[in-house]
Design a protein around this motif. Structure first.
Motif, PDB file in Angstrom:
ATOM      1  N   UNK A   1       0.824  -1.205   0.000  1.00 27.73           N
ATOM      2  CA  UNK A   1       0.000   0.000   0.000  1.00 27.73           C
ATOM      3  C   UNK A   1       0.860   1.256   0.000  1.00 27.73           C
ATOM      4  N   UNK A   2       1.967   1.220   0.736  1.00 30.99           N
ATOM      5  CA  UNK A   2       2.888   2.355   0.731  1.00 30.99           C
ATOM      6  C   UNK A   2       3.407   2.620  -0.671  1.00 30.99           C
ATOM      7  N   UNK A   3       3.793   1.567  -1.369  1.00 30.31           N
ATOM      8  CA  UNK A   3       4.327   1.726  -2.717  1.00 30.31           C
ATOM      9  C   UNK A   3       3.248   2.201  -3.689  1.00 30.31           C
ATOM     10  N   UNK A   4       2.052   1.644  -3.579  1.00 32.11           N
ATOM     11  CA  UNK A   4       0.984   1.984  -4.521  1.00 32.11           C
ATOM     12  C   UNK A   4       0.452   3.387  -4.295  1.00 32.11           C
ATOM     13  N   UNK A   5       0.330   3.821  -3.056  1.00 33.50           N
ATOM     14  CA  UNK A   5      -0.158   5.177  -2.802  1.00 33.50           C
ATOM     15  C   UNK A   5       0.944   6.202  -3.006  1.00 33.50           C
ATOM     16  N   UNK A   6       2.202   5.816  -2.814  1.00 37.15           N
ATOM     17  CA  UNK A   6       3.313   6.734  -3.012  1.00 37.15           C
ATOM     18  C   UNK A   6       3.642   6.993  -4.460  1.00 37.15           C
ATOM     19  N   UNK A   7       2.985   6.303  -5.387  1.00 35.27           N
ATOM     20  CA  UNK A   7       3.265   6.529  -6.806  1.00 35.27           C
ATOM     21  C   UNK A   7       2.442   7.674  -7.376  1.00 35.27           C
ATOM     22  N   UNK A   8       1.525   8.225  -6.573  1.00 34.05           N
ATOM     23  CA  UNK A   8       0.576   9.204  -7.084  1.00 34.05           C
ATOM     24  C   UNK A   8       1.286  10.465  -7.546  1.00 34.05           C
ATOM     25  N   UNK A   9       1.102  10.827  -8.786  1.00 35.10           N
ATOM     26  CA  UNK A   9       1.648  12.052  -9.362  1.00 35.10           C
ATOM     27  C   UNK A   9       0.533  12.730 -10.130  1.00 35.10           C
ATOM     28  N   UNK A  10       0.233  13.962  -9.770  1.00 27.12           N
ATOM     29  CA  UNK A  10      -0.861  14.676 -10.416  1.00 27.12           C
ATOM     30  C   UNK A  10      -0.311  15.791 -11.299  1.00 27.12           C
ATOM     31  N   UNK A  11      -0.862  15.924 -12.476  1.00 26.76           N
ATOM     32  CA  UNK A  11      -0.507  17.018 -13.361  1.00 26.76           C
ATOM     33  C   UNK A  11      -1.440  18.200 -13.126  1.00 26.76           C
TER      34      UNK A  11
END
Length: 401
Positions: free
Chosen positions: A234-244
């Motif tokens: 979950x840490x890895x999956x939520x930490x991938x969030x990048x918003x333009x």
């Protein structure tokens, strides 16, 4: 011919000079708060960190790649300990290997591979899932309403049954994280191969679609051995969030952490546990009115209660304490204390050097005292938790109105 760019930027500091094209600048500024850019008279750009760490791969409008490595000021071992408190069920991180001590993403990927391998050694977890489908035979119970609609067509039969399957939320989350970690830039080839091998063991599990919300799971006795692997996933999956931020979409992937939030979460979890021993309940992000009409509200990081009454307020600051608290931070805590009707507030700074004692700021013509604390994040886990215990004692003994 492509002209890929690799940038290595420290989380804090004066930054480094780079020659950037217009497309590269546009790709970097399209992701809010990723880095701070400023032009120089010589035509170069100063690239500085912005309290985010991780590895990001961006695509420019011309199709070239930008490989951005954002390095933390903390050691990887120290940062992993803070991250272990990123959920309501803290996990104790294993030691990182020598090959992954310099970069966050390889360390997290290696830790995920080792944890998932140990988790799956006892076999893939199965669970029961309710299935509704049409079959040429009866399995489970007949769905009477659906079957009656099939007038004159006895087969197939509409049935409902419980299927014992590995396609359950726990395995879906783990599979998504293994596949993501194996794809991200900067992961060493041996770790990448180990992640893919582990993903292959989850045969029969549906991989979540890109953008699909993570399935919910509940810790139980049956999935206890999956707990640490799922927290890492979950840490890895939520930490991938990048918003333009508006404009043309930019292709970006990576693993990115907002360190002020990581520090705030660590402080919330550890201080809540330590404060409970002193009869203190810590409420994170509690909202209170600032003015009598309630037109403006405040939202401190932590409000400390004893027997339902606020006794103190704590705010986390992921920055160094340079001899004294900043004026803006003192103003902020003074407003919190005044609105809550308490006489003591605490600012907690992230330090990287030992020996900084708490500093009391007694506000003139006021009953409020604001104490600035510096947590030395370079301390080993036992030493850092001892600092939290001392902070809990200080906040728990704050005088009440």
């Amino acid at each position: 011919m492509t002209s890929d760019l690799t940038l290595t930027v420290q989380e804090t500091g004066r930054g480094t000079l780079h020659k950037l094209t217009g497309d590269q600048v546009a790709a970097l500024v399209a992701v809010p708060d990723l880095v701070r850019l400023s032009p120089t008279p010589s035509g170069l750009w100063t690239v500085r960190g912005n309290q985010r760490v991780g590895t990001v791969r961006l695509r420019t409008r011309s199709g070239d790649a930008i490989h951005l490595h954002l390095r933390p000021k903390l050691g990887i071992r120290d940062l992993l300990f803070l991250l272990s408190y990123s959920s309501t069920d803290p996990w104790r991180p294993e030691p990182v290997t020598a090959a992954t001590t310099d970069d966050l993403l390889p360390a997290v990927a290696d830790l995920l591979a080792r944890t998932a391998r140990r988790t799956l050694e006892a076999g893939v977890l199965h669970g029961y899932r309710e299935v509704e489908e049409d079959l040429p035979l009866i399995r489970g119970s007949i769905r009477a309403t659906a079957q009656l609609r099939r007038t004159g067509l006895p087969l197939p039969i509409s049935v409902r049954y419980d299927d014992h399957t590995p396609d359950i939320p726990e395995n879906r989350i783990l599979l998504a994280a293994l596949n993501l970690a194996a794809y991200l830039p900067g992961v060493p080839q041996p770790t990448r191969l180990a992640l893919r091998h582990l993903a292959d063991r989850l045969h029969g599990v549906r991989r979540p679609y890109p953008g699909e919300p993570l399935p919910a799971w509940t810790p139980t006795r049956l999935n206890a051995r999956y707990s640490q692997a799922l927290r890492l996933a979950e840490l890895l999956l939520t930490g991938r969030s990048i918003q333009q931020d508006g404009g043309a979409p930019v292709v970006a992937d990576g693993f990115l952490l907002d360190l002020p939030r990581v520090f705030e979460r660590f402080l919330t979890m550890t201080l809540s546990a330590a404060g409970a021993c002193h009869g203190i309940r810590c409420a994170p992000q509690d909202t209170h009115p600032l003015d009598k009409a309630g037109r403006t509200s405040i939202r401190p990081d932590l409000v400390l209660y004893r027997q339902g009454r606020p006794v103190s307020v704590v705010d986390a600051k992921y920055t160094s304490l340079e001899g004294k608290a900043s004026r803006e931070h003192l103003y902020q805590l003074l407003a919190y204390c005044t609105a809550l009707g308490i006489t003591h507030g605490h600012l907690v700074y992230a330090a990287t050097t030992p020996g900084t004692a708490p500093i009391d700021h007694v506000i003139r013509r006021s009953s409020v005292t604001i104490t600035a604390h510096a947590l030395n994040l370079h301390e080993p886990p036992a030493g850092l938790l001892a600092q939290i215990d001392a902070l809990a004692v200080r906040t728990a003994t704050a005088p009440e109105e």
